[in-house]
Design a protein around this motif. Structure first.
Motif, mmCIF file in Angstrom:
data_model
loop_
_atom_site.group_PDB
_atom_site.id
_atom_site.type_symbol
_atom_site.label_atom_id
_atom_site.label_comp_id
_atom_site.label_asym_id
_atom_site.label_seq_id
_atom_site.Cartn_x
_atom_site.Cartn_y
_atom_site.Cartn_z
ATOM 1 N N MET B 1 10.502 -36.749 -71.679
ATOM 2 C CA MET B 1 9.223 -36.718 -72.405
ATOM 3 C C MET B 1 8.598 -35.338 -72.275
ATOM 4 S SD MET B 1 6.102 -39.377 -71.988
ATOM 5 C CE MET B 1 5.198 -38.372 -70.858
ATOM 6 N N ARG B 2 8.005 -34.883 -73.342
ATOM 7 C CA ARG B 2 7.350 -33.584 -73.336
ATOM 8 C C ARG B 2 5.939 -33.740 -72.767
ATOM 9 N NH1 ARG B 2 5.439 -29.833 -77.225
ATOM 10 N NH2 ARG B 2 4.815 -31.620 -78.470
ATOM 11 N N VAL B 3 5.596 -32.839 -71.873
ATOM 12 C CA VAL B 3 4.268 -32.919 -71.264
ATOM 13 C C VAL B 3 3.361 -31.925 -71.965
ATOM 14 C CG1 VAL B 3 2.971 -32.656 -69.146
ATOM 15 C CG2 VAL B 3 5.279 -33.574 -69.081
ATOM 16 N N THR B 4 2.210 -32.386 -72.430
ATOM 17 C CA THR B 4 1.318 -31.494 -73.151
ATOM 18 C C THR B 4 0.064 -31.166 -72.356
ATOM 19 O OG1 THR B 4 0.518 -33.458 -74.252
ATOM 20 C CG2 THR B 4 2.037 -32.073 -75.495
ATOM 21 N N GLU B 5 -0.345 -32.101 -71.470
ATOM 22 C CA GLU B 5 -1.596 -31.863 -70.751
ATOM 23 C C GLU B 5 -1.379 -30.808 -69.666
ATOM 24 O OE1 GLU B 5 -0.591 -34.915 -71.500
ATOM 25 O OE2 GLU B 5 -2.187 -35.476 -72.886
ATOM 26 N N PRO B 6 -2.416 -30.010 -69.382
ATOM 27 C CA PRO B 6 -2.300 -29.036 -68.289
ATOM 28 C C PRO B 6 -2.140 -29.745 -66.949
ATOM 29 C CG PRO B 6 -4.527 -29.041 -69.247
ATOM 30 C CD PRO B 6 -3.685 -29.904 -70.107
ATOM 31 N N ALA B 7 -1.561 -29.000 -65.995
ATOM 32 C CA ALA B 7 -1.247 -29.577 -64.692
ATOM 33 C C ALA B 7 -2.488 -30.155 -64.009
ATOM 34 C CB ALA B 7 -0.600 -28.527 -63.798
ATOM 35 N N SER B 8 -3.618 -29.473 -64.167
ATOM 36 C CA SER B 8 -4.819 -29.936 -63.472
ATOM 37 C C SER B 8 -5.206 -31.339 -63.918
ATOM 38 C CB SER B 8 -5.965 -28.956 -63.736
ATOM 39 O OG SER B 8 -6.201 -28.884 -65.135
ATOM 40 N N VAL B 9 -5.094 -31.601 -65.234
ATOM 41 C CA VAL B 9 -5.431 -32.928 -65.759
ATOM 42 C C VAL B 9 -4.463 -33.967 -65.198
ATOM 43 C CG1 VAL B 9 -5.601 -34.330 -67.840
ATOM 44 C CG2 VAL B 9 -6.401 -31.959 -67.868
ATOM 45 N N ARG B 10 -3.168 -33.606 -65.222
ATOM 46 C CA ARG B 10 -2.167 -34.549 -64.718
ATOM 47 C C ARG B 10 -2.442 -34.921 -63.269
ATOM 48 N NH1 ARG B 10 3.145 -32.134 -64.835
ATOM 49 N NH2 ARG B 10 2.290 -30.282 -65.846
ATOM 50 N N TRP B 11 -2.663 -33.885 -62.458
ATOM 51 C CA TRP B 11 -2.866 -34.156 -61.026
ATOM 52 C C TRP B 11 -4.135 -34.950 -60.767
ATOM 53 C CZ3 TRP B 11 1.032 -34.454 -58.198
ATOM 54 C CH2 TRP B 11 2.136 -33.627 -58.426
ATOM 55 N N THR B 12 -5.165 -34.671 -61.551
ATOM 56 C CA THR B 12 -6.411 -35.424 -61.373
ATOM 57 C C THR B 12 -6.175 -36.900 -61.681
ATOM 58 O OG1 THR B 12 -7.514 -33.451 -62.189
ATOM 59 C CG2 THR B 12 -8.851 -35.455 -61.987
ATOM 60 N N LEU B 13 -5.481 -37.158 -62.804
ATOM 61 C CA LEU B 13 -5.234 -38.554 -63.188
ATOM 62 C C LEU B 13 -4.401 -39.273 -62.131
ATOM 63 C CD1 LEU B 13 -4.596 -38.227 -67.024
ATOM 64 C CD2 LEU B 13 -6.507 -39.365 -65.885
ATOM 65 N N ILE B 14 -3.341 -38.585 -61.668
ATOM 66 C CA ILE B 14 -2.489 -39.202 -60.658
ATOM 67 C C ILE B 14 -3.291 -39.474 -59.389
ATOM 68 C CG2 ILE B 14 -0.495 -38.819 -59.134
ATOM 69 C CD1 ILE B 14 0.766 -37.250 -61.494
ATOM 70 N N ALA B 15 -4.109 -38.503 -59.015
ATOM 71 C CA ALA B 15 -4.905 -38.646 -57.789
ATOM 72 C C ALA B 15 -5.850 -39.837 -57.902
ATOM 73 C CB ALA B 15 -5.697 -37.369 -57.533
ATOM 74 N N ILE B 16 -6.481 -39.978 -59.073
ATOM 75 C CA ILE B 16 -7.401 -41.105 -59.261
ATOM 76 C C ILE B 16 -6.651 -42.424 -59.107
ATOM 77 C CG2 ILE B 16 -8.816 -42.333 -60.963
ATOM 78 C CD1 ILE B 16 -9.657 -39.615 -62.052
ATOM 79 N N ALA B 17 -5.483 -42.521 -59.746
ATOM 80 C CA ALA B 17 -4.709 -43.761 -59.695
ATOM 81 C C ALA B 17 -4.303 -44.093 -58.264
ATOM 82 C CB ALA B 17 -3.476 -43.640 -60.582
#
Lengths: 361, 271
Positions: B1-17
């Motif tokens: 899968m192609r990732v489009t969101e910047p790393a900061s957004v990804r890490w924030t979402l993962i951290a929240i989960a």
């Protein structure tokens, strides 16, 4: 075993899938039920198999009334459109299924079953696939497994629902010739459903054309193709040119030409339609006496294939399609944009959409 | 899968989960185990060996042992009818199957009290025939049945609808009878969906609190299931014992999760 369907009507809610349909299939024949989707052809096949019950009418096998007989006792082989292979079983187990579910006193021994299954897999050229699951096979292979499974119980009748519908063109061609050979070898009474006229005309001994729950015409492929009894059959069995006009004093007047009708046909009609197949139109640079003809301009030429397809525009703006043999095309040296004469070798006139008063020239 | 969101957004979402799951799932589960062993392994085992705890385990197993098989039979029958036949009232049947999801378990328990209780509609008749339902084992089984009705049917309906009826028709034409078709064609096709439904149904049957609490009457050693027993212990400040018994339910949850993951993995690999 012969099949006779007598006056069958089948309703789904308020929709009449079949209206008073009768059909006879002599023992050993291969018959095609041909029609567009929604014409009732699959319903008719399922009624013969016992998977649907007719609301009226009856089904007879060898003259014996089988209308109320359970499908498991009918001795029919049924090949489903999407094969309906048992997905949790190997190819071997699929083919063996019909033998294994027999009552104990009729059931062959496991060794006999294995022998029969391998025989059938050899017949459909899939011996090496015995251990595979259906999901590991190609469409054509699944189709052949479905056929072997249906034949395993030695049915008296073989019913096939769109047997080649889900396959690509090349595999279809091969499989339908193979089915014809197979039928000739084992000689089992067979009925298959198709919406593809080429398939029906090539494979079947006889063709029944269905339209809106009725059989419009039944006959040999040659008969239904060359002598259609209704505009629908004309349309459905290949390309056709339509000429709209009126009949006055035994002569049909179309915009571009007039056509004298044989005696005994309708003398006058406010509207009539003449049907001519593309290969029954000829093209020439000069008018040909003795045949109805008209002027037209060549709009497009497709010379790839056994026949050359020519698209022409008539004076009144109508589009006409003609098919010429490659030789004739080369002799004429046709070019796009050229003005030519189109003559009609044969056509058939219908004055009503149900076409009882058709006439040829 | 192609990732489009910047790393900061990804890490924030993962951290929240991860934080959310940690806070509301892992931490409580860990607490259960920690609290259970606070007074040592000896106290833990003693809490489980207590006669009342053993009786609660036995009653829970009995209720689940009756509710799960009945739901399997009902679930297959209902799913079969809904997926493979057209009949009037089909939509109503589907809504009815879902009813226990939308009704509070306490209300479900109350319904049974009103029906079978001493002052209930059938109370006098039951009393005359010397049958006790409410504040007894039959009431607990009935309440468990009620809340677990949707699980098996809900899992099977989409599976059966997706598979259609062609394989069964093929079996019939090949000469198979109704039972042969059912055991050789239908059951193998739905086995994973069925197992999935059974484990979820079982988890709910063993863990149910509300409906069972209303009909149980909390007679110790006789009408208390594991969840009810935990509550009693906790209310009496036997915290370590309460957590020890509760750890059994936590263990059940883990086993359920493991089986569920295995079934999902298995289904994916078959397609």
């Amino acid at each position: 075993m012969s099949i006779e369907v007598r006056n069958v009507t089948k309703l789904f809610g308020h929709f009449a899938a079949l209206k008073d349909v009768s059909l006879t299939v002599p023992s050993g024949e291969l018959v095609a039920l041909l029609g567009p989707s929604g014409s009732g052809k699959t319903t008719l096949l399922r009624i013969i198999a016992g998977l649907e019950t007719p609301d009226e009418g009856s089904v007879h096998f060898d003259g014996e009334d089988a209308t109320a007989r359970n499908p498991r006792d009918r001795r029919v082989g049924f090949v489903f459109q999407h094969y309906a292979l048992f997905r949790q079983m190997t190819v071997f187990d699929n083919v063996a299924f019909g033998l294994r579910v027999k009552p104990r006193f009729e059931r062959p021994s496991p060794a006999k079953i294995a022998e029969r299954v391998h025989e059938l897999l050899a017949l459909v050229q899939l011996e090496r696939m015995a251990g595979r699951y259906p999901s590991q096979l190609s469409g054509g292979q699944r189709q052949r497994v479905a056929l072997a499974r249906a034949l395993a119980v030695q049915p008296k009748i073989l019913l096939l629902d769109e047997p080649f519908g889900a396959l690509d063109a090349k595999v279809r061609q091969e499989l339908r010739r193979w089915l014809r050979r197979l039928h000739d070898e084992i000689g089992i009474t067979s009925v298959f459903v198709t919406h593809d006229q080429d398939e029906a005309l090539e494979v079947a001994d006889r063709v029944a054309v269905l339209h809106e729950g009725r059989i419009e015409q039944e006959g040999s492929p040659e008969e239904v193709y060359n002598h259609p009894v209704s505009p629908f059959v004309f349309h459905f069995l290949g390309n056709v040119n339509l000429f709209h006009g009126r009949i006055e004093g035994g002569t049909m007047h179309v915009g571009e030409f007039s056509l004298e009708l044989p005696k005994g046909t309708q003398a006058d009609a406010a509207s009539a339609v003449a049907y001519a197949r593309p290969h029954l139109l000829d093209i020439d640079h000069t008018p040909l006496p003795g045949r109805p003809h008209f002027r037209a301009t060549i709009r497009h030429i497709n010379a790839a294939g056994p026949v050359v397809r020519v698209e022409l525009a008539t004076g009144s703006g109508g589009i006409v399609h003609a098919e010429l043999p490659q030789e004739r095309y080369r002799v004429l040296g046709l070019q796009r944009g050229a003005e030519v004469y189109v003559s009609v070798k044969d056509m058939k006139v219908f004055t009503s959409p149900h076409g009882t008063s058709g006439a040829g020239i | 899968m192609r990732v489009t969101e910047p790393a900061s957004v990804r890490w924030t979402l993962i951290a929240i989960a991860v934080l959310f799951l940690g806070l509301f799932l892992v931490l409580p589960l860990a607490t259960v185990l920690l609290e259970a062993f606070r007074n040592g392994a000896g106290a833990y085992l003693a809490a489980l060996r207590e006669p009342e705890a053993l009786a609660a385990v036995r009653l829970t197993l009995l209720a689940a042992g009756i509710a799960v098989p009945l739901n399997v039979v009902f679930g297959i029958a209902a799913a079969w009818a809904i997926a493979k036949f057209e009949f009037p009232g089909k939509q109503a049947l589907m809504t009815l199957i879902d009813l226990p999801f939308s009704v509070s378990p306490v209300v479900a328990g109350l319904i049974y009290v009103l029906l079978f209780g001493r002052q209930g509609w059938l109370g006098p008749w039951l009393a005359a025939h010397d049958v006790t339902v409410i504040f007894a084992v039959p009431g607990i089984v009935l309440a468990t049945l009620f809340v677990t009705v949707p699980f098996v049917a809900r899992e099977l309906i989409p599976v059966m609808q997706a598979q259609g009826t062609e394989e069964e028709e093929a079996a019939r034409v090949l000469g198979a009878g109704g039972w042969q078709t059912f055991w050789r064609v239908t059951i193998p096709n739905i086995k994973w969906g069925l197992l999935y439904g059974v484990i979820l149904c079982n988890a709910r049957a063993m863990g149910e609190f509300g409906a069972v609490s209303v009909v149980s009457g909390h007679i110790r050693g006789r009408t208390t299931t594991i969840p009810l027993h935990v509550e009693i212990l906790y209310n009496e400040y036997h915290t370590a014992a309460a957590f020890a018994v509760a750890s059994l339910l936590a263990l059940l949850a883990l086993v359920t999760l493991i089986i569920k993951t295995f079934v999902e993995w298995k289904v994916q690999h078959e397609h």
